[in-house]
Design an enzyme around this catalytic site. Structure first.
Site, mmCIF file in Angstrom:
data_model
loop_
_atom_site.group_PDB
_atom_site.id
_atom_site.type_symbol
_atom_site.label_atom_id
_atom_site.label_comp_id
_atom_site.label_asym_id
_atom_site.label_seq_id
_atom_site.Cartn_x
_atom_site.Cartn_y
_atom_site.Cartn_z
ATOM 1 N N HIS A 156 0.541 -0.787 -0.246
ATOM 2 C CA HIS A 156 -0.466 0.070 -0.132
ATOM 3 C C HIS A 156 1.348 1.292 -0.110
ATOM 4 C CE1 HIS A 156 -3.303 -2.834 1.318
ATOM 5 N NE2 HIS A 156 -2.303 -2.594 2.102
ATOM 6 N N SER A 277 14.184 21.550 -16.318
ATOM 7 C CA SER A 277 13.203 22.548 -16.060
ATOM 8 C C SER A 277 13.756 23.657 -16.992
ATOM 9 C CB SER A 277 12.496 22.866 -14.596
ATOM 10 O OG SER A 277 11.178 23.889 -15.226
ATOM 11 N N LYS A 283 15.702 22.069 -10.988
ATOM 12 C CA LYS A 283 15.290 21.109 -11.265
ATOM 13 C C LYS A 283 15.992 20.087 -12.026
ATOM 14 C CE LYS A 283 11.841 19.649 -10.857
ATOM 15 N NZ LYS A 283 9.713 20.010 -11.294
ATOM 16 N N GLU A 290 9.917 8.583 -16.692
ATOM 17 C CA GLU A 290 8.145 9.219 -17.267
ATOM 18 C C GLU A 290 7.795 9.200 -18.417
ATOM 19 O OE1 GLU A 290 7.430 13.154 -14.919
ATOM 20 O OE2 GLU A 290 9.268 12.985 -15.734
#
Ligand code: ARG
Length: 459
Positions: A156, A277, A283, A290
């Site tokens: 979980h 970024s 970043k 992804e």
């Protein structure tokens, strides 16, 4: 341009129609398979005396020249010739005239396209298997370095019990082994020669299908011509196998994304596999992971597209089947891009063992072991569960953890506790004590890594 099938028509096709039904834009990538298949077919026609041997020889020689010319980039295809099959045949006829017109004897584009697509898929499945083997080897090597790197295992997404990074990686190797098996299995059912099925009902010529199968390296021959031309199970199966493989990559990517966040910081991705970024200078984003996660949806889409295209088709060939190729090709291309990127991303990432260990020490990942310790003192497991649950609650209220409680605090909840509980709940001990087949102990993971090495050697 006169169509190869133009005999019964009185008008030429609308030019937009030509564009609409042409597949050369995407099936030209099967030119090698198409020519190789035609060479085998022509050789067989000559051997069987269906066409004169000299004609067969000229066709075979000219097809070889066309192949070299395509490889050299000196040939451009024509949309008006519809697809790769008729483009090659048209070029052949333009070079050797009437002899070239004999190639299509005893053959239809229906069994031809089924042949080409199977040959192409076989080649690609073999390449994907090699890429997957590479990934498994990388993971197994990494696992061998981390049989003692402890991190929390989750259920979980809540810290559950400590495991090792080796154990975690080995879980993914098991998934990829199943994927590899599925690729082999898909290959088996792709490796069936459809040529000789004709348009749908074979032909009246004495074809030697066994000979063609041997020439082209097929291990079996389709047993029914109607199935031979209309079976696209191998495309669906390829997309399905690749979807499951992408699902595994995607789950792994999800973990890489989480692990590389500041909140976890279990790993640091190499700069070569991260991006920045355009506005936020600090970043460092896990874009590759992804993208692979994102592309998984694309591969699933192809599987659904293929199934949907095929679901209402009557026997045998229908033009709908031309829609199989873009889906199949894109699923294959996508996986072939994702696998090496993923492999290199994993091979170059930096593992942060200290952060992992700290995380494993928090979150009461040793609570089960504390309960098990009570069980070994004769306390029934349910009662032990309750006692440790109360201790955990006590720890939460006092901002501490099980390892740091005093013996008095333990004994205030149950008099059964003594000093030896501390040995049982050390995080390393929690891992090492799980020495059951399939478990995270160093002995078990070392054995699993050795087994994997033996498995990989045999692939
Ligand atoms: N380009 C076609 C395809 O991909 C080849 C087969 C055409 N057959 C036909 N009867 N129109 O399916």
């Amino acid at each position: 341009m006169q169509k190869l099938w133009g005999g019964r028509f009185t008008k030429s096709t609308d030019s937009f129609t030509d564009h609409f039904h042409s597949s050369i834009g995407f099936d030209s990538r099967m030119y090698r398979e198409d020519i190789t298949g035609s060479i085998a077919h022509a050789t067989m026609l000559g051997k069987q005396g269906i066409i004169p041997q000299a004609d067969a020889d000229l066709i075979v020689q000219t097809l070889g020249e066309i192949l070299s010319d395509i490889d050299a980039g000196t040939i451009s295809f024509d949309e008006k010739a519809e697809d790769i099959h008729m483009n090659i045949e048209t070029i052949l006829i333009s070079r050797i005239g009437d002899v070239g017109k004999k190639l299509h004897t005893g053959r239809s584009r229906n069994d031809q396209v089924a042949l080409d697509t199977r040959m192409y898929t076989k080649k690609e499945l073999t390449e994907i298997k090699a890429l997957l083997k590479n990934l498994m080897t990388t993971l197994n090597t990494l696992a061998a370095r981390h049989t003692e790197t402890i991190l929390p295992g989750y259920t979980h997404l809540q810290r559950a019990q400590p495991v090792t990074l080796a154990h975690h990686l080995l879980a993914y190797i098991e998934m990829f082994k199943r994927d590899y098996d599925r690729l082999c299995d898909t290959y088996k059912r792709t490796d069936v020669l459809p040529l000789g099925s004709g348009a749908l009902a074979t032909t009246t010529y004495p074809l030697d299908r066994q000979f063609v199968a041997e020439q082209l390296g097929f291990s079996s021959i389709s047993a029914n011509s109607m199935d031979g031309v209309s079976d696209r199970d191998f495309c669906v199966e390829t997309a399905s196998t690749l979807s499951i493989l992408m699902m595994h990559l995607s789950r792994f990517c999800e973990e890489i994304i989480l692990w590389s966040s500041h909140e976890f910081h279990f790993i640091e991705l190499d700069d070569a596999y991260s991006t920045g970024s355009s506005i936020m200078p600090q970043k460092k984003n896990p874009d590759m992971a992804e993208l692979i996660r994102g592309k998984t949806g694309r591969v699933y889409g192809h599987l659904m597209g293929l199934l949907t295209t095929l679901k209402g088709l009557p026997l045998a060939y229908n033009k709908d089947m031309q829609e199989d190729k873009e889906a199949l090709f894109d699923a294959i291309d996508t996986v072939k891009m994702c696998l090496p990127v993923f492999t290199n991303m994993i091979a170059t990432m930096t593992v942060q063992p200290d952060v992992m260990l700290q995380a494993a020490k928090g979150g009461f990942t040793n609570a089960t072991d504390a309960a098990d310790w009570l069980v070994k003192q004769g306390v029934p497991f349910r009662d032990a569960h309750g006692i440790i649950g109360r201790l955990v609650l006590y720890c939460i209220e006092h901002h501490t953890n099980l390892d740091d409680l005093s013996l008095e605090e333990y004994q205030a909840i149950s008099p059964v506790f003594n000093e030896s509980v501390y040995d049982a709940i050390g995080v390393k001990q929690c891992v090492e004590a799980r020495n059951v087949i399939g478990g995270p102990s160093k002995a078990m993971t070392t054995k699993a890594i050795e087994d994997n090495n033996a498995y990989l050697k045999k692939l």
